[in-house]
Design a protein around this motif. Structure first.
Motif, PDB file in Angstrom:
ATOM      1  N   PRO A  54       0.832  -1.207   0.000  1.00  0.00           N
ATOM      2  CA  PRO A  54       0.000   0.000   0.000  1.00  0.00           C
ATOM      3  C   PRO A  54       0.868   1.260   0.000  1.00  0.00           C
ATOM      4  CG  PRO A  54       0.080  -0.937   2.195  1.00  0.00           C
ATOM      5  CD  PRO A  54       0.796  -1.914   1.308  1.00  0.00           C
ATOM      6  N   SER A  55       0.329   2.307  -0.545  1.00  0.00           N
ATOM      7  CA  SER A  55       1.050   3.588  -0.602  1.00  0.00           C
ATOM      8  C   SER A  55       0.744   4.409   0.643  1.00  0.00           C
ATOM      9  CB  SER A  55       0.656   4.356  -1.864  1.00  0.00           C
ATOM     10  OG  SER A  55      -0.746   4.558  -1.894  1.00  0.00           O
ATOM     11  N   PHE A  56       1.225   3.894   1.788  1.00  0.00           N
ATOM     12  CA  PHE A  56       1.009   4.586   3.053  1.00  0.00           C
ATOM     13  C   PHE A  56       2.261   5.354   3.443  1.00  0.00           C
ATOM     14  CE2 PHE A  56      -2.039   0.917   4.251  1.00  0.00           C
ATOM     15  CZ  PHE A  56      -3.070   1.536   3.566  1.00  0.00           C
ATOM     16  N   ASN A  57       2.096   6.244   4.413  1.00  0.00           N
ATOM     17  CA  ASN A  57       3.222   6.985   4.964  1.00  0.00           C
ATOM     18  C   ASN A  57       3.849   6.118   6.058  1.00  0.00           C
ATOM     19  OD1 ASN A  57       5.073   8.744   6.015  1.00  0.00           O
ATOM     20  ND2 ASN A  57       3.601  10.347   6.544  1.00  0.00           N
ATOM     21  N   TYR A  58       4.891   5.360   5.706  1.00  0.00           N
ATOM     22  CA  TYR A  58       5.486   4.414   6.648  1.00  0.00           C
ATOM     23  C   TYR A  58       6.299   5.114   7.738  1.00  0.00           C
ATOM     24  CZ  TYR A  58       4.016   0.816   3.376  1.00  0.00           C
ATOM     25  OH  TYR A  58       3.255  -0.002   2.574  1.00  0.00           O
ATOM     26  N   SER A  59       6.668   6.378   7.486  1.00  0.00           N
ATOM     27  CA  SER A  59       7.406   7.113   8.516  1.00  0.00           C
ATOM     28  C   SER A  59       6.493   7.578   9.647  1.00  0.00           C
ATOM     29  CB  SER A  59       8.106   8.323   7.897  1.00  0.00           C
ATOM     30  OG  SER A  59       7.145   9.215   7.336  1.00  0.00           O
ATOM     31  N   ASP A  60       5.190   7.656   9.371  1.00  0.00           N
ATOM     32  CA  ASP A  60       4.224   8.069  10.391  1.00  0.00           C
ATOM     33  C   ASP A  60       2.977   7.184  10.292  1.00  0.00           C
ATOM     34  OD1 ASP A  60       2.800   9.347  12.359  1.00  0.00           O
ATOM     35  OD2 ASP A  60       2.369  11.158  11.185  1.00  0.00           O
ATOM     36  N   PRO A  61       3.043   5.954  10.815  1.00  0.00           N
ATOM     37  CA  PRO A  61       1.902   5.020  10.697  1.00  0.00           C
ATOM     38  C   PRO A  61       0.618   5.542  11.326  1.00  0.00           C
ATOM     39  CG  PRO A  61       3.884   3.879  11.431  1.00  0.00           C
ATOM     40  CD  PRO A  61       4.186   5.340  11.503  1.00  0.00           C
ATOM     41  N   SER A  62       0.746   6.400  12.346  1.00  0.00           N
ATOM     42  CA  SER A  62      -0.455   6.910  13.016  1.00  0.00           C
ATOM     43  C   SER A  62      -1.286   7.815  12.115  1.00  0.00           C
ATOM     44  CB  SER A  62      -0.068   7.674  14.288  1.00  0.00           C
ATOM     45  OG  SER A  62       0.772   8.771  13.977  1.00  0.00           O
ATOM     46  N   ALA A  63      -0.697   8.274  11.009  1.00  0.00           N
ATOM     47  CA  ALA A  63      -1.430   9.145  10.086  1.00  0.00           C
ATOM     48  C   ALA A  63      -2.263   8.360   9.087  1.00  0.00           C
ATOM     49  CB  ALA A  63      -0.448  10.054   9.338  1.00  0.00           C
ATOM     50  N   VAL A  64      -2.131   7.026   9.064  1.00  0.00           N
ATOM     51  CA  VAL A  64      -2.874   6.193   8.120  1.00  0.00           C
ATOM     52  C   VAL A  64      -4.325   6.068   8.581  1.00  0.00           C
ATOM     53  CG1 VAL A  64      -3.036   3.923   7.037  1.00  0.00           C
ATOM     54  CG2 VAL A  64      -0.795   4.921   7.521  1.00  0.00           C
ATOM     55  N   ALA A  65      -5.262   6.359   7.701  1.00  0.00           N
ATOM     56  CA  ALA A  65      -6.681   6.291   8.036  1.00  0.00           C
ATOM     57  C   ALA A  65      -7.131   4.839   8.169  1.00  0.00           C
ATOM     58  CB  ALA A  65      -7.506   7.004   6.971  1.00  0.00           C
ATOM     59  N   LEU A  66      -8.009   4.592   9.113  1.00  0.00           N
ATOM     60  CA  LEU A  66      -8.516   3.242   9.346  1.00  0.00           C
ATOM     61  C   LEU A  66      -9.225   2.702   8.104  1.00  0.00           C
ATOM     62  CD1 LEU A  66      -9.194   0.845  11.235  1.00  0.00           C
ATOM     63  CD2 LEU A  66     -11.197   2.142  11.999  1.00  0.00           C
ATOM     64  N   GLU A  67     -10.049   3.556   7.474  1.00  0.00           N
ATOM     65  CA  GLU A  67     -10.799   3.116   6.298  1.00  0.00           C
ATOM     66  C   GLU A  67      -9.861   2.730   5.150  1.00  0.00           C
ATOM     67  OE1 GLU A  67     -11.235   5.870   7.943  1.00  0.00           O
ATOM     68  OE2 GLU A  67     -13.158   5.537   8.986  1.00  0.00           O
ATOM     69  N   ALA A  68      -8.773   3.506   4.968  1.00  0.00           N
ATOM     70  CA  ALA A  68      -7.826   3.214   3.886  1.00  0.00           C
ATOM     71  C   ALA A  68      -7.117   1.884   4.128  1.00  0.00           C
ATOM     72  CB  ALA A  68      -6.810   4.346   3.774  1.00  0.00           C
ATOM     73  N   TYR A  69      -6.719   1.638   5.368  1.00  0.00           N
ATOM     74  CA  TYR A  69      -6.043   0.379   5.668  1.00  0.00           C
ATOM     75  C   TYR A  69      -6.984  -0.808   5.452  1.00  0.00           C
ATOM     76  CZ  TYR A  69      -4.134  -3.536   8.221  1.00  0.00           C
ATOM     77  OH  TYR A  69      -3.700  -4.791   8.554  1.00  0.00           O
ATOM     78  N   ARG A  70      -8.232  -0.709   5.934  1.00  0.00           N
ATOM     79  CA  ARG A  70      -9.167  -1.831   5.811  1.00  0.00           C
ATOM     80  C   ARG A  70      -9.501  -2.115   4.341  1.00  0.00           C
ATOM     81  NH1 ARG A  70     -14.190  -2.526   9.114  1.00  0.00           N
ATOM     82  NH2 ARG A  70     -13.636  -4.670   8.616  1.00  0.00           N
ATOM     83  N   ALA A  71      -9.603  -1.043   3.545  1.00  0.00           N
ATOM     84  CA  ALA A  71      -9.870  -1.246   2.114  1.00  0.00           C
ATOM     85  C   ALA A  71      -8.723  -2.010   1.451  1.00  0.00           C
ATOM     86  CB  ALA A  71     -10.083   0.102   1.432  1.00  0.00           C
TER      87      ALA A  71
END
Length: 652
Positions: free
Chosen positions: A371-388
């Motif tokens: 996934p194209s997440f911000n791995y330097s700041d995992p807390s900024a990842v939205a719950l809905e985006a991760y579950r999708a």
């Protein structure tokens, strides 16, 4: 026929139908005196409510209790949300309010406790009142233990940080049992209860809970040792304060992230649950428990009202307050639990993102699936985006990646005492100023418990003092002595296995016997005494006649509903062996265990003891009538009980 054939007793006035052959000559006084109980004269010193608001507060305090805070929210969430709420309202209107009105009217008409009410209708029904007292006694024993737990947590709330916010450390190592579970679960089971792993392991007494139980019974004794004159003063605070706290929690909770999700999960309708008979059983049981019908407290409190009090309006007023309290408490619970679940779900996302990052750095991973997440700041990842992303590709990755399902988090630890002492305390510990909110919450529980305890104790003390002159002449001593007996007997629940006995008494010593008591009550009034005559009496009190629909509700709907609930509960007990939730120290988690044979025997004994006064009183009254009849027949051979025209004699 349970009612004696000689008298026809009216609640508003006594009507005695006699024939010349039944009560003639020198035998008139004797016949009247032996065949019926004298009209219960109201004691000159009998207390009365000073104002209507005192009575309403007392009834609300008695009805609104722990069930509104933890049982109703759990049932509503686990059984269809909004659909369960609609089902509850339907049963409230067709069963709850009519039965509640029945008890208020009987207590107000006869101005006696539960024993006096049923003995006045017929001596053969006096056992119903005694059964109510026995059940009240059982309920008071374990109910006050919950007050003791609330006191224990209240005392521990004046610390920062709260003692259940973090796992304890022994020798620079986190306690394994706490690490496997959670700080709140560990504090509840290990520090507060110091619980054993099964009901078979009795264990020693818990000194902290013993002290708290003593304090709880002392508060109850001080609040009611002079009757309603002292308890009602406490009611002004104990009945109103919980609403202030609930409102504060609701306002604060609505500001939290996850509050909206909690409300959605709470009220999302699942109409298919209406086809499940077990859901109907749970909804009916909740209606039944909420009003405390059969305990005798409703009859006791209403017996202090004037004859012309509008008990019909009172029944609807108190019922609506009760319903709104349940809805308000449910909103508060799920707003706060929504915040708690959202925090845990977001923490789950952070943990999974970190694991994804480690997998990418340590081994070959398909870059196209990352996934194209911000791995330097995992807390900024939205719950809905991760579950999708997880639904599409999560299962294709090695390791222990999880879905981070918010609804599953909402379902954790929301039943019974687990809601108040585990899930809710954990949510409170996340709030800024957590000690303040913790103290406020457990002070609210304490007040809710006190209001209910006053009602439960009145369900015992008022009928007995009305029935026995010696107790009436020593009311204060009797009340203090009752509290001492309650404390000494309640020590059973302060053992390390005490929580298991609380669950046993809550599930089997109260609900099933109360259902049986209410079946007898409803049948006695609607069929033996007569629903039409009962409505006549209410018309005599209120000056207007309630709608005829009550006749059919009492005779058919309520009675059939209670018999159905009794049958469903009994069948459920035989189909599935009763279980209880135990704490497994090695696993650091809860698990369901089956009750041992000796515990099942204790359950059966509790139910038998609670119901036994009904047949005993019936047999005793029948034998007394038979003995008197034999004596009259031998003295006057021409004496006959039935078969001659009647004349009406009114005595009031």
């Amino acid at each position: 026929m349970l009612l004696p054939s000689c008298p026809i007793i009216s609640l508003s006035k006594v009507k005695l139908i006699k024939t010349e052959s039944q009560c003639s000559g020198s035998h008139v006084d004797r016949c009247l005196g032996e065949e019926i109980q004298p009209v219960p004269s109201e004691p000159a010193a009998r207390a009365r409510w000073n104002t209507k608001i005192e009575y309403i507060l007392a009834q609300v305090g008695s009805c609104v209790g722990f069930g509104n805070i933890w049982r109703f929210p759990y049932l509503c969430h686990q059984n269809g949300g909004g659909s369960f709420l609609l089902l509850y309202v339907l049963l409230l209107l067709t069963v709850g309010i009519p039965l509640f009105f029945l008890e208020l009217a009987t207590g107000q008409a006869i101005r006696q406790g539960s024993i006096g009410v049923w003995k006045f209708i017929s001596p053969r029904l006096a056992g119903i009142g005694y059964s109510s007292c026995v059940v009240c006694f059982f309920v008071s024993l374990y109910y006050n233990v919950i007050l003791a737990w609330s006191l224990f947590y209240l005392g521990n709330s004046f610390q920062y940080p709260l003692p259940w916010e973090h796992c304890p450390v022994e020798g620079n190592v986190t306690v394994p049992e706490c690490k496997k579970s959670s700080p709140t679960s560990y504090f509840w089971y290990r520090k507060a209860l110091d619980i054993t792993e099964s009901i078979d392991e009795m264990g020693s007494f818990n000194p902290y809970i013993v002290s708290s139980l003593l304090a709880a019974w002392t508060l109850v004794c001080l609040g009611m040792f002079k009757g309603i004159k002292t308890s009602v003063k406490v009611m002004y605070f104990s009945s109103i304060f919980p609403y202030v706290v609930l409102f504060c929690f609701l306002v604060r909770g609505l500001m939290l992230d996850g509050a909206l999700e909690g409300i959605v999960f709470m009220f999302y309708p699942k109409l298919e649950i209406w086809a499940d008979m077990q859901v109907w059983r749970k909804a009916a049981t909740q209606v039944f428990i909420t009003f405390g019908v059969g305990l005798g407290s409703n009859i006791a409190y209403s017996s202090y009202n004037p004859k012309n009090n509008n008990c019909h309006r009172d029944a609807f007023t108190i019922s609506m307050i009760n319903l709104l309290t349940s809805v308000l408490a449910t909103l508060v619970v799920f707003v706060v639990l929504g915040f708690h679940a959202k925090n845990k779900a977001l923490a789950c996302v952070v943990s999974n993102i970190k694991e994804l990052s480690e997998q990418f750095l340590s081994g070959p991973v398909n870059i196209n699936l990352m996934p194209s997440f911000n791995y330097s700041d995992p807390s900024a990842v939205a719950l809905e985006a991760y579950r999708a992303w997880f639904k599409l590709h999560g299962k294709q990755f090695p390791g222990n990646l999880t879905d981070c399902d918010l609804e599953k988090e909402m379902q954790q630890g929301v039943e019974g005492t687990g809601l108040a002492f585990i899930a809710f305390t954990e949510a409170i510990s996340l709030l800024p100023g957590s000690p303040f909110w913790s103290a406020l919450f457990f002070l609210m529980l304490l007040n809710l418990g006190l209001g209910s305890m006053f009602g439960i104790m009145e369900g015992i003390l008022t009928p007995l003092t009305d029935r026995f002159k010696t107790l009436a002449q020593n009311k204060i001593k009797f009340r203090v002595f009752s509290c001492i007996i309650g404390f000494v007997t309640g020590l059973l629940f302060t053992q390390r296995c005490g929580n298991y006995f609380v669950m046993m008494f809550d599930d089997y010593s109260a609900s099933l016997p109360l259902i049986i008591v209410v079946v007898f009550e409803t049948f006695s009034v609607s069929w033996l005494y007569g629903a039409d005559r009962f409505l006549d009496d209410i018309e005599g009190m209120l000056g207007w006649r309630p709608h005829v629909i009550y006749k059919y509700l009492w005779k058919y709907i309520c009675l059939l509903a209670m018999l159905g609930l009794l049958g469903a509960t009994t069948i459920q007990m035989f189909i599935q062996r009763p279980t209880y939730m135990a704490w497994n120290q090695e696993k650091g988690s809860e698990e369901y265990l089956e009750y041992p044979d000796w515990a099942l025997a204790v359950m059966a004994l509790l139910i038998i003891i609670a119901v036994m006064p009904v047949p005993i009183a019936l047999i005793h009254a029948v034998l007394m009538d038979w003995t008197r009849q034999r004596a009259r027949d031998s003295e006057a051979g021409r004496y006959s009980i039935a078969g001659t025209p009647a004349t009406l004699v009114e005595v009031w």
